[in-house]
Design an enzyme around this catalytic site. Structure first.
Site, PDB file in Angstrom:
ATOM      1  N   SER A   8       0.391  -1.314  -0.126  1.00  6.51           N
ATOM      2  CA  SER A   8       0.114  -0.092   0.046  1.00  6.51           C
ATOM      3  C   SER A   8       0.736   1.450   0.115  1.00  6.51           C
ATOM      4  O   SER A   8       0.292   2.126  -0.090  1.00  6.51           O
ATOM      5  CB  SER A   8      -1.314   0.254   1.564  1.00  6.51           C
ATOM      6  OG  SER A   8      -0.069  -0.325   2.279  1.00  6.51           O
TER       7      SER A   8
ATOM      8  N   HIS B 147      -1.976  -3.431  -6.960  1.00  9.33           N
ATOM      9  CA  HIS B 147      -2.885  -1.809  -5.300  1.00  9.33           C
ATOM     10  C   HIS B 147      -3.754  -2.636  -4.969  1.00  9.33           C
ATOM     11  O   HIS B 147      -5.085  -1.386  -4.803  1.00  9.33           O
ATOM     12  CB  HIS B 147      -2.520  -1.157  -4.721  1.00  9.33           C
ATOM     13  CG  HIS B 147      -2.836  -0.728  -3.563  1.00  9.33           C
ATOM     14  ND1 HIS B 147      -2.958   0.247  -2.893  1.00  9.33           N
ATOM     15  CD2 HIS B 147      -3.169  -1.540  -1.760  1.00  9.33           C
ATOM     16  CE1 HIS B 147      -3.278   0.858  -1.700  1.00  9.33           C
ATOM     17  NE2 HIS B 147      -3.405  -0.337  -1.010  1.00  9.33           N
TER      18      HIS B 147
ATOM     19  N   GLU C 234      -5.633  -0.074  -7.910  1.00  7.40           N
ATOM     20  CA  GLU C 234      -4.613   0.625  -8.143  1.00  7.40           C
ATOM     21  C   GLU C 234      -3.150  -0.061  -8.801  1.00  7.40           C
ATOM     22  O   GLU C 234      -2.405  -1.117  -8.998  1.00  7.40           O
ATOM     23  CB  GLU C 234      -3.033   1.446  -7.118  1.00  7.40           C
ATOM     24  CG  GLU C 234      -4.347   3.178  -6.726  1.00  7.40           C
ATOM     25  CD  GLU C 234      -3.555   3.828  -5.684  1.00  7.40           C
ATOM     26  OE1 GLU C 234      -3.163   4.049  -5.563  1.00  7.40           O
ATOM     27  OE2 GLU C 234      -3.756   3.063  -4.457  1.00  7.40           O
TER      28      GLU C 234
ATOM     29  N   ASN D 139      -3.637   5.946  -1.086  1.00  5.25           N
ATOM     30  CA  ASN D 139      -3.430   5.718   0.646  1.00  5.25           C
ATOM     31  C   ASN D 139      -2.481   7.531   0.815  1.00  5.25           C
ATOM     32  O   ASN D 139      -2.950   7.736   1.818  1.00  5.25           O
ATOM     33  CB  ASN D 139      -2.357   4.848   1.054  1.00  5.25           C
ATOM     34  CG  ASN D 139      -3.004   3.710   1.466  1.00  5.25           C
ATOM     35  OD1 ASN D 139      -4.747   3.946   1.366  1.00  5.25           O
ATOM     36  ND2 ASN D 139      -2.548   2.956   0.851  1.00  5.25           N
TER      37      ASN D 139
END
Ligand code: CAA
Length: 291
Positions: free
Chosen positions: A119, A140, A152, A190
């Site tokens: 992440s 991700h 992602e 994130n």
């Protein structure tokens, strides 16, 4: 080449979700973990999760049984080596991930693509420590994987266009949507989401609000499906802290400093829902705020 067999390393909440999504999308899946207990828990979680979908009329029972027959669990990492695609979904710790890729290397097929569900950690750096930086990228997934639409896609500096296109097609085949992120600390989701959770910790730390008022404010005032503290517990406070640390060191900007209260919860082992306690205590019937 379109991958048909997928190896997944790590049978935690992300690995189990990823395994479920691949198995129900027609891939043969090999799920690995060093813990036999985690493997069994992941398998029964997938059985229960798919049974719920059948109950709700969202999946045929026969489809479910076929999907489950495509899923095998195994404690021996080398049994994943011949898979077309291998996704690492272990703990968010760079050393752990590096050791896993090294241990896997001797059994890898030449054509195998490696992906990490990290992440926040640099894809370029992890790729450079393998024997195939051109066939390595970030993939991700979001939690809960069976529900969340986004994946992602993160290219390392050496990732080939062929690998990238193959992975984009894989994400499409799962019925999910990809967003391309450059390989900078914490990528897109994130980079934005975890500082928000960290800021909610500061609001709690400074007494701007308590757990209930902070979560209610964002849920009802900004239409978020979960409040930031509830979401932190859901993601895992240890994971949130490690992502903040990656941004703090990788971007060298004090605005990413982790909130001391977040650090304290992690030091206490109160890692959120999976630990039974975080900003809420989950050990009773209903979650109880800890502040
Ligand atoms: N696994 C599988 N399905 C699940 C699930 C799970 N863990 N949790 C909920 N669902 C399903 C439910 O079965 C339900 O399905 P139906 O609509 O088909 O009935 C649906 O999701 C909605 O669930 P609920 O009605 O029980 O609950 P809800 O409406 O409160 O939604 C939620 C639950 C989807 C988790 C919602 O609260 C939400 O979207 N929360 C935010 C999640 C989020 O932000 N995730 C990203 C985290 S960041 C990340 O993952 C990246 C990282 O690296 C840290």
């Amino acid at each position: 080449m379109k991958p048909e067999t997928v190896g997944i390393i790590g049978a935690g909440q992300m690995g189990a979700g990823i395994a479920q999504v691949f198995a129900t999308s027609g891939y043969r899946v090999r799920l690995n973990d060093i813990s036999e207990e985690a493997l069994q828990a992941a398998h029964s979680k997938i059985e229960t999760g798919t049974a719920r979908l059948v109950q709700k009329g969202k999946m045929e029972d026969e489809f479910r049984r076929t999907a489950l027959s495509r899923l095998s669990i195994m404690a021996d990492l080398s049994e994943l080596g011949q898979c077309d695609l291998i996704i690492e979904a272990a703990t968010e710790n760079e050393d752990t991930k590096r050791r896993i890729f090294k241990a896997l290397e001797p059994s890898l097929a030449d054509h195998s693509i490696l992906a990490s569900n990290t992440s926040s950690i640099s894809i370029t750096r992890m790729a450079s420590q393998t024997d195939r930086p051109d066939r390595f990228m970030g993939l991700h997934f979001m939690n809960p994987v069976p529900v969340m639409q986004l994946v992602e896609l993160i290219r390392g500096i050496a990732t080939s266009s062929e690998t990238f296109e193959t992975m984009k097609a894989v994400v499409d085949s799962l019925g999910k949507t990809s967003a391309n992120a450059e390989d900078y600390p914490a990528f897109i989701v994130n980079r934005v989401l975890i500082p928000m959770i960290n800021e909610a910790c500061y609001a709690l730390y400074e007494g701007v609000g308590n757990v209930v008022s902070i979560d209610a404010a964002l849920k009802l005032g900004a239409n978020h499906p979960m409040g930031p503290l509830e979401l932190g517990d859901f993601i895992g406070l240890d994971t949130c802290l490690s992502i903040m640390n990656v941004m703090y060191s990788g971007l060298a900007d004090s605005k990413y400093r982790p909130c001391p209260l977040l650090v304290k919860y992690v030091e206490a082992g109160w890692h959120g829902r999976k630990a039974g306690r975080g900003f809420y205590d989950y050990r009773g019937e209903a979650p109880v705020p800890t502040r």
